[in-house]
Design an enzyme around this catalytic site. Sequence first.
Site, PDB file in Angstrom:
ATOM      1  N   ASP A 107       0.848  -1.177   0.000  1.00 23.90           N
ATOM      2  CA  ASP A 107       0.000   0.000   0.000  1.00 23.90           C
ATOM      3  C   ASP A 107       0.889   1.234   0.000  1.00 23.90           C
ATOM      4  O   ASP A 107       1.831   1.319   0.790  1.00 23.90           O
ATOM      5  CB  ASP A 107      -0.890   0.005   1.247  1.00 23.90           C
ATOM      6  CG  ASP A 107      -2.344   0.251   0.934  1.00 23.90           C
ATOM      7  OD1 ASP A 107      -2.615   1.212   0.200  1.00 23.90           O
ATOM      8  OD2 ASP A 107      -3.203  -0.506   1.420  1.00 23.90           O
ATOM      9  N   GLU A 272      -6.645   3.541  -5.988  1.00 26.53           N
ATOM     10  CA  GLU A 272      -7.933   3.642  -5.291  1.00 26.53           C
ATOM     11  C   GLU A 272      -8.568   4.962  -5.706  1.00 26.53           C
ATOM     12  O   GLU A 272      -8.126   6.039  -5.313  1.00 26.53           O
ATOM     13  CB  GLU A 272      -7.771   3.603  -3.780  1.00 26.53           C
ATOM     14  CG  GLU A 272      -9.126   3.600  -3.076  1.00 26.53           C
ATOM     15  CD  GLU A 272      -9.064   3.896  -1.595  1.00 26.53           C
ATOM     16  OE1 GLU A 272     -10.058   3.615  -0.911  1.00 26.53           O
ATOM     17  OE2 GLU A 272      -8.037   4.418  -1.116  1.00 26.53           O
ATOM     18  N   HIS A 334     -11.130  -3.950   3.088  1.00 29.64           N
ATOM     19  CA  HIS A 334     -11.047  -3.593   4.500  1.00 29.64           C
ATOM     20  C   HIS A 334     -11.929  -2.391   4.842  1.00 29.64           C
ATOM     21  O   HIS A 334     -12.101  -2.084   6.025  1.00 29.64           O
ATOM     22  CB  HIS A 334      -9.597  -3.283   4.874  1.00 29.64           C
ATOM     23  CG  HIS A 334      -9.041  -2.082   4.173  1.00 29.64           C
ATOM     24  ND1 HIS A 334      -8.812  -2.052   2.808  1.00 29.64           N
ATOM     25  CD2 HIS A 334      -8.685  -0.863   4.631  1.00 29.64           C
ATOM     26  CE1 HIS A 334      -8.341  -0.875   2.471  1.00 29.64           C
ATOM     27  NE2 HIS A 334      -8.246  -0.126   3.553  1.00 29.64           N
ATOM     28  N   ASP A 335     -12.489  -1.732   3.848  1.00 28.14           N
ATOM     29  CA  ASP A 335     -13.329  -0.557   4.075  1.00 28.14           C
ATOM     30  C   ASP A 335     -14.809  -0.833   3.873  1.00 28.14           C
ATOM     31  O   ASP A 335     -15.633   0.055   4.146  1.00 28.14           O
ATOM     32  CB  ASP A 335     -12.918   0.571   3.114  1.00 28.14           C
ATOM     33  CG  ASP A 335     -11.605   1.226   3.488  1.00 28.14           C
ATOM     34  OD1 ASP A 335     -11.253   1.219   4.679  1.00 28.14           O
ATOM     35  OD2 ASP A 335     -10.920   1.735   2.586  1.00 28.14           O
TER      36      ASP A 335
END
Length: 537
Positions: A107, A272, A334-335
Site C-alpha cells: 500500500d 484507489e 477492508h473498508d
Amino acid sequence: MRKPMCEGPRRVPWWEHGVIYQIYPRSFQDSDADGVGDLAGIESRLDYLAELGIDAIWLSPIYPSPMADFGYDIADYCEIDPMFGDLAGFDRLLAAVHGRGLRLLLDFVPNHSSDQHPWFVESRSSRENVKRDWYIWRDPAPDEGPPNNWISDFGGSSWQWDESTGQYYLHAFLKSQPDLNWRKPEVREAMMAVLRFWFDRGVDGFRIDVLWHIIKAEGLPDNPINAYWTPDRTQRDRLIQLYSTDQPEAHAISAEFRALADSYGDRLLIGEICLPNDRLARWYGTPDRLQVHLPFNFQLIENAWDAASLRRTIVAYEESVPWFGWPNWVIGSHDAPRIAARVGEAQARIAAMLLLTLRGTPTLYQGDEIGIGEVQIAPDRMRDPQHLRQPGLGIGRDRSRTPIPWDESANAGFSTVDPWLPLNQDWQSRNVAAQDRSSNSLLCLYRSLLTLRRSHDALAIGDFTLVDAADEVLAYQRRHTDECLMIALNLGDKTRPLTLPTDTCVAEVLCSTLAERPMDDTLAPNEGVVLRLREKR
C-alpha cells in the site's frame, strides 16, 4: 471504444490473467502472541494462499505508524512497524512469496502522512521551516474560522488550527493525517524516492491509497453544497468534493508513477479512485501517457444485487474502459461490508462465481473465501475512528477487519491470546480447516473457480459478451480462440429456465455453485454454472 486490430499476438502481462488477494496484516496471522497479525504470520500461511490459486498478495500498510487510522497514518515510508516485524523480516517474506511464484504489492499512501512523521514535525515547528510548505497551511478566514468549507471524510472540518504557528493545516481524513502538498516539487521527489526504495527491494507494485485526493484546486475554493444530502449520510456528503478531489493536475502525477513503475519492468499500479465511470476511465491515461494499470472498480461492492442492475453496471463499465485499458472487479475490502453480510450465504457463492468469471482482474479480500458474514462487535471493542466519530450511521469498518479463523483451536488458530478485534461469532464452524474438509464449502468453490481461471484462457483473458436470459438470471459468454464458455447466475430464490445461445448445446459443466446434479434446462435457486458450449451437429 474497442482495441484496434494489430499484427501478431500481444504479450499478456501477469496482472491481466492474475488474481490479487488483499491481506489486512493485523488480522491475518499472529506469530508473536500480541493479538495482532504480523509479517512472520503471513509467511507461515503462504502455502494456503498458493494452494488457493491466487497470483499476487496486496498488503495493507505495514509502515511505522501511531495507528490512529490503523496504518494509514504513516510516520516513516521506508521502514516496518515493530508490531509487524522489521525490514529483514519483510525481505524474508518477499523472498518466500517469490519462491512460491507469487507477487507482492504494498500500500502506498501519498495523500497524507502521520502528524508524527519527521516531515510534519519540521513543518509544524515554525512558518520559516524549509518543510513548512510540504503540507498545506493557510491563514484563518476573515471570521477567524477555517480557510474554506471543506469537510473531512471522517466528519468535521478538514482544517485543524495550530496554536503555536497561528495557521490551519489541511487534513482530508483525521487531524493526525495532514495532507501533503503535491504542488511542492520536493514533496514529489521525496515520494518518488519512496517508490524507488521499495521497487529496488523487489516489490512487484503498489495499491495507491485515495489517489484521486492527491492534489487540490489552486486557491482552495469552497466546495458546492450537496442539495441531495440527508442526515443518514456522512457529514462529508454535505458537500460535493469538486475542488478537493479529482483535479486535472493529479493525472500528471499518476503518469509519473506509471513511468517509474514501467522503468522497473513488469510492475503493477492499482489506484484507489472512487469516481463515476467516465471520470474513473481517465485514470488509465492515454496510449502515449499511461497512468495506473488498474483504477480500482468498486461497483460490485456498491451495486444493488439483482440481475438487471448488475447487467446495466457491467455494460456501462465495459463501455467505459478504453481500448488500451484492462477492467478489474472487487467485491470486498477492508473498508466495505462483507459480501456475505450484504447478499447472504447462498448468494455469496454466486458473487464468487461472478467475480472470478467476469472480464478483468479480480481482487479477493481475506475471509470472503470462507464466507465471513456480519460480525457483532460490542461497543467497547470497536476501534475504527470512522465509526467513533460518526456513530449511528453504520459505517464502521471493524466488521470487515476481524481476524481470520483458521481452525477450531483456541482463538481460532489466529493467535494464542485474545485478538485485537473479536472473531466472527460462528468461527468454530466457519473456519479454514472446517471448510477445507468439506467438498461443498465456499472455500472449495473458490479453489475450483481459481483453478478454472488458470486452465481456461477464455475465463482469464477471453472476450466478454452478455447473452439474453430469464428474469433474475445474469448470463454471459467468455471466448478465446475456439473455446466458448457460458456463465449463468441465478440471482433469485426460484428455479429459472436456462437458455443457451442458438445452435449450441452444453458440452460440459465445468463448475456449479451447488452440489453436482444432472444438467437440464433450468437453474436451481441461487445456482450459478460455468458451461463449456459446442455447436449442435
